[in-house]
Design an enzyme around this catalytic site. Structure first.
Site, mmCIF file in Angstrom:
data_model
loop_
_atom_site.group_PDB
_atom_site.id
_atom_site.type_symbol
_atom_site.label_atom_id
_atom_site.label_comp_id
_atom_site.label_asym_id
_atom_site.label_seq_id
_atom_site.Cartn_x
_atom_site.Cartn_y
_atom_site.Cartn_z
ATOM 1 C CD1 TRP A 11 59.844 99.058 56.678
ATOM 2 C CD2 TRP A 11 60.699 97.968 54.916
ATOM 3 N NE1 TRP A 11 60.373 97.878 57.135
ATOM 4 C CE2 TRP A 11 60.909 97.189 56.074
ATOM 5 C CE3 TRP A 11 61.148 97.480 53.678
ATOM 6 C CZ2 TRP A 11 61.551 95.954 56.033
ATOM 7 C CZ3 TRP A 11 61.781 96.252 53.639
ATOM 8 C CH2 TRP A 11 61.983 95.500 54.813
ATOM 9 C CG HIS A 96 50.257 106.418 55.814
ATOM 10 N ND1 HIS A 96 50.795 107.664 55.609
ATOM 11 C CD2 HIS A 96 50.886 105.903 56.895
ATOM 12 C CE1 HIS A 96 51.719 107.876 56.534
ATOM 13 N NE2 HIS A 96 51.799 106.826 57.322
ATOM 14 C CD GLU A 98 53.834 109.569 54.824
ATOM 15 O OE1 GLU A 98 54.100 108.510 54.241
ATOM 16 O OE2 GLU A 98 54.360 109.913 55.899
ATOM 17 C CD GLU A 168 50.420 106.147 61.109
ATOM 18 O OE1 GLU A 168 51.364 105.461 61.514
ATOM 19 O OE2 GLU A 168 50.368 106.621 59.955
ATOM 20 N N GLY A 174 56.826 111.623 61.396
ATOM 21 C CA GLY A 174 58.107 112.066 60.855
ATOM 22 C C GLY A 174 58.599 113.381 61.433
ATOM 23 C CB SER A 214 57.619 110.548 66.400
ATOM 24 O OG SER A 214 57.656 111.459 65.316
ATOM 25 N N GLY A 235 57.276 104.250 61.348
ATOM 26 C CA GLY A 235 57.877 104.690 60.091
ATOM 27 C C GLY A 235 59.386 104.675 60.189
ATOM 28 N N GLY A 236 59.983 105.849 60.396
ATOM 29 C CA GLY A 236 61.431 106.013 60.394
ATOM 30 C C GLY A 236 62.204 104.971 61.204
#
Ligand code: 13P
Length: 250
Positions: A11, A96, A98, A168, A174, A214, A235-236
């Protein structure tokens, strides 16, 4: 033994505690009858305890998005695996992209965090992936190999059952730009080969490797049809009950 598919929702920094609880109430009802796959939701640390409470006796486990390499200490702003464990969290996402890009997660740090996650009898989802520049320069395998070796340094064979690897590609996160199922599978096969080299072929056969970047209800089936793709880190599309529910029930 066939690998049980594992679908996890990351999330990121979305959903307040109230929103998180409301979301998993709906998700729990929608996925009540799903039995043949492992389902994990990874809310923010702040919502973890309430989400665990809401999902008690359900078929959905709770993960979090990072955990420290120590169990306690003067580390302002951090949370340890021991604390997550007490709250009923089962999985920790580590490394991750990010966090690698924005929060100084290096392979060495991820390795230290992984060891502490395992010491606390939690499970880990270890993320690896190349940037678009690395891919274009033909360095994908070199980058992935360095990440896997760095993250798994000193991790024993007996611990592998508690680890999932998430591939990933950074350029697919994203962006709406998924790796094609074949492109993703190629890297998954390479990663499985690294596990075979570092450990043995049985360990490689048993290792679950998720794809992330994605993932949507529209592409999950084709991704999961690939022989070396064992799940998804979403994710999204994990932020809506209907789309995450559809992905889980691919
Ligand atoms: P998206 O599914 O939003 O591309 O994010 C993927 C991801 O980073 C999961 O960890």
């Amino acid at each position: 033994m066939a690998r049980t598919p594992i679908i996890a929702g990351n999330w990121k920094m979305y959903k307040t505690p109230k929103e998180s609880v409301e979301f998993v109430r709906q998700l729990r009802d929608q996925l009540r009858d799903v039995k043949d796959r492992e389902i994990v939701v990874c809310p923010t640390a702040l919502s973890a305890a309430a989400v665990v409470e809401t999902l008690r006796f359900s078929n959905i486990q709770v993960g979090c998005q990072d955990a420290h390499w120590e169990n306690e200490g003067a580390y302002t702003g951090n949370i340890s695996p021991a604390m997550f464990k007490e709250a009923g969290v089962r999985y920790i996402i580590l490394g991750h992209s990010e966090r690698r890009q924005l929060d100084n997660d290096t392979d060495t740090r991820i390795n230290a965090k992984l060891k502490n996650v395992l010491r606390n009898s939690l499970k880990a989802i270890v993320c690896v992936g190349e940037t678009v520049l690395e891919r274009e320069a033909g360095k994908t395998e070199k980058v992935i190999e360095a990440q896997v070796k760095g993250c798994f340094e000193g991790i024993g064979l007996g611990d592998l059952a508690d680890i999932v690897i998430a591939y990933e590609p950074v350029w697919a996160i994203g962006t709406g730009k998924t790796a094609t199922p074949e492109q993703a599978n190629e890297v998954h096969t390479f990663i499985r080969g690294l596990v075979a080299k570092g450990y043995n072929s049985e360990a490689a056969t048993n290792m679950r490797i998720q794809y992330g970047g994605s993932v949507k209800p529209e592409n999950i089936k084709q991704l999961m049809a690939q022989p070396d793709i064992d799940g998804a880190l979403v994710g999204g599309a994990s932020l809506k009950v209907d789309s995450f529910g559809a992905i889980v029930q691919f």
